[in-house]
Design a protein around this motif. Structure first.
Motif, PDB file in Angstrom:
ATOM      1  N   LEU A 147       0.809  -1.215   0.000  1.00 23.97           N
ATOM      2  CA  LEU A 147       0.000   0.000   0.000  1.00 23.97           C
ATOM      3  C   LEU A 147       0.849   1.275   0.000  1.00 23.97           C
ATOM      4  O   LEU A 147       0.313   2.384  -0.011  1.00 23.97           O
ATOM      5  CB  LEU A 147      -0.939   0.006   1.207  1.00 23.97           C
ATOM      6  N   ASN A 151      -5.415  -5.521  -2.644  1.00 25.70           N
ATOM      7  CA  ASN A 151      -5.094  -4.427  -1.729  1.00 25.70           C
ATOM      8  C   ASN A 151      -3.679  -3.903  -1.997  1.00 25.70           C
ATOM      9  O   ASN A 151      -2.722  -4.224  -1.285  1.00 25.70           O
ATOM     10  CB  ASN A 151      -5.237  -4.892  -0.281  1.00 25.70           C
ATOM     11  N   GLN A 198     -11.587  -2.755  -6.336  1.00 26.35           N
ATOM     12  CA  GLN A 198     -11.018  -2.534  -5.002  1.00 26.35           C
ATOM     13  C   GLN A 198     -12.054  -2.091  -3.974  1.00 26.35           C
ATOM     14  O   GLN A 198     -11.928  -2.398  -2.795  1.00 26.35           O
ATOM     15  CB  GLN A 198      -9.911  -1.468  -5.064  1.00 26.35           C
ATOM     16  N   GLN A 212     -13.610  -1.301   1.549  1.00 25.53           N
ATOM     17  CA  GLN A 212     -12.264  -1.627   1.075  1.00 25.53           C
ATOM     18  C   GLN A 212     -11.517  -2.479   2.098  1.00 25.53           C
ATOM     19  O   GLN A 212     -11.753  -2.394   3.301  1.00 25.53           O
ATOM     20  CB  GLN A 212     -11.455  -0.352   0.795  1.00 25.53           C
ATOM     21  N   PHE A 213     -10.609  -3.290   1.561  1.00 22.69           N
ATOM     22  CA  PHE A 213      -9.657  -4.086   2.351  1.00 22.69           C
ATOM     23  C   PHE A 213     -10.272  -5.281   3.061  1.00 22.69           C
ATOM     24  O   PHE A 213      -9.641  -5.875   3.919  1.00 22.69           O
ATOM     25  CB  PHE A 213      -8.888  -3.212   3.348  1.00 22.69           C
ATOM     26  N   TYR A 251     -11.125  -9.183   3.098  1.00 20.96           N
ATOM     27  CA  TYR A 251     -10.425 -10.283   2.444  1.00 20.96           C
ATOM     28  C   TYR A 251     -10.612 -11.552   3.250  1.00 20.96           C
ATOM     29  O   TYR A 251     -10.604 -11.532   4.472  1.00 20.96           O
ATOM     30  CB  TYR A 251      -8.925  -9.963   2.320  1.00 20.96           C
TER      31      TYR A 251
END
Length: 384
Positions: A57, A78, A105, A152-153, A155
């Protein structure tokens, strides 16, 4: 461009198990690889030609890594997309393209994309802050139960929660999120679409996924899905439409719900090799990892048909176990016909962490499913 036994370098952002399995294929073709991951113990470390430690990132880390490769791909979404856009502008080939990755994303952008392109999906609401959800419920515009997803992010089952009452809202991360109507579905399905740089396209067979009720992770992937042909054809058509509209290069795993009325709703997508395609290593003429390499290097796409029925069983860390990993009873599954274990190379286990998978192949899908259950009940991922 000459990719084989040459100075060409393929860069991979992310050093996890997906990258490791991708490297099996690059080593087969003698393609030089360079991988970046934040962990010095990443599974990819043992399989690539060059390994770089760096934060996926971080703009500078991604940009500087990308400047030293010829084609750049990902094994996890990510990543710093601003750095990827700058690399693209400077002539580095980035696959999937950043325009597709920007949509994928963020789950809110993903859902809006489906609506804008008439792709069937579950009704949803978008919130800038999780605190707004409570207000929406109090005003009567949102009803229990529903599914909360971080934008977002998220997983591997993280960032998803079924909300059945006000108490379930406690502890949610405060940032951007979506809520979706809880669909009373009959099956969860997936289709992997492969698309190369020229735009040539093909799909793998529709697979059926069985999920762990607590971890929200796939426990079994069954290929072919045990559904009617007309439902399978509809699922493939919708997956192809998503691929056409999003204009990815490489693989696109499209996860879907089959409703009780046999409608197909797109849940979400992943622009890379995917858990739902692991069965293909043993069961398909061209496995998903080789296909991804073919697609991003603009090589002819391989045969996606299955040689035999395949089922994948995820190996995840057992509850109550954290520390040095032990694969209890693994020698017992080696005795079973048509069973192949894959160990990802993570030395430390924790509850529900993906540590490996097992593929079961058999000419009879029902027999394969029986053996898969036996595998699941036999091997345990525990700590010392």
């Amino acid at each position: 461009m000459d990719y084989f036994s040459s100075d060409f370098t393929l860069g991979i952002l992310g050093g996890g198990q997906l990258g490791k399995m991708m490297l099996y294929e690059t080593r087969k073709f003698d393609i030089h690889t360079k991988v970046m991951d934040a962990s010095k113990d990443a599974p990819c470390k043992i399989g690539c030609d060059e390994f770089v430690i760096g934060d996926l990132l971080d703009f500078d880390a991604v940009y500087n890594f990308g400047k030293k490769v010829d084609v750049l791909t990902i094994e996890i979404e990510n990543v710093n997309i601003v750095a990827l856009e700058k690399l693209e502008d400077e002539g580095i080939k980035v696959y999937p393209p950043t325009a597709a990755l920007r949509i994928i994303q963020n789950k809110a952008k993903q859902k809006l994309f489906y609506v804008d392109h008439n792709i069937p999906t579950a009704p949803f609401s978008r919130f800038a802050y999780a605190s707004e959800i409570k207000e929406s419920i109090e005003h009567g515009s949102l009803d229990f139960p529903f599914v909360w997803k971080i934008a977002q992010f998220g997983y591997d089952g993280q960032g998803v929660k079924i909300i059945r009452n006000m108490k379930d809202l406690q502890g949610l991360p405060p940032g951007e999120c979506i809520t979706e109507k809880l669909i009373p579905f009959k099956n969860e399905l997936a289709v992997i679409v492969a698309r190369n740089v020229k735009g040539e396209i093909t799909t793998y067979p529709v697979v059926e996924m069985e999920f762990h009720p607590e971890a929200n992770q796939v426990e079994y992937v069954i290929c072919p899905a045990r559904i009617e042909d007309k439902v399978a054809n509809k699922a493939r058509e919708i997956a192809l439409e998503v691929s056409k509209q999003i204009k990815h290069v490489g693989l696109l795993a499209v996860e879907m719900f089959q409703t009780k009325e046999n409608e197909i709703l797109v849940n979400e997508v992943a622009p890379r090799p995917h858990n739902s395609g692991h069965y293909s290593i043993e069961a398909s003429y061209t496995n998903q990892f080789e296909q991804h390499i073919r697609a991003i290097l603009d090589l002819p796409l391989g045969n996606t048909n299955s040689k035999v029925a395949g089922i994948m069983v995820n190996l995840v860390g057992a509850e109550g176990h954290t520390g040095d990993v032990v694969y209890k009873n693994i020698e017992e599954i080696f005795k079973m016909d048509g069973v192949t274990p894959h160990i990802y190379g993570k030395r430390q286990t924790r509850p529900f962490r993906k540590m490996g998978h097992v593929t079961i192949v058999n000419e009879d899908i029902n027999e394969a499913r029986r053996i898969a259950q036996q595998v699941k009940e036999t091997i345990k991922v525990i700590s010392k």
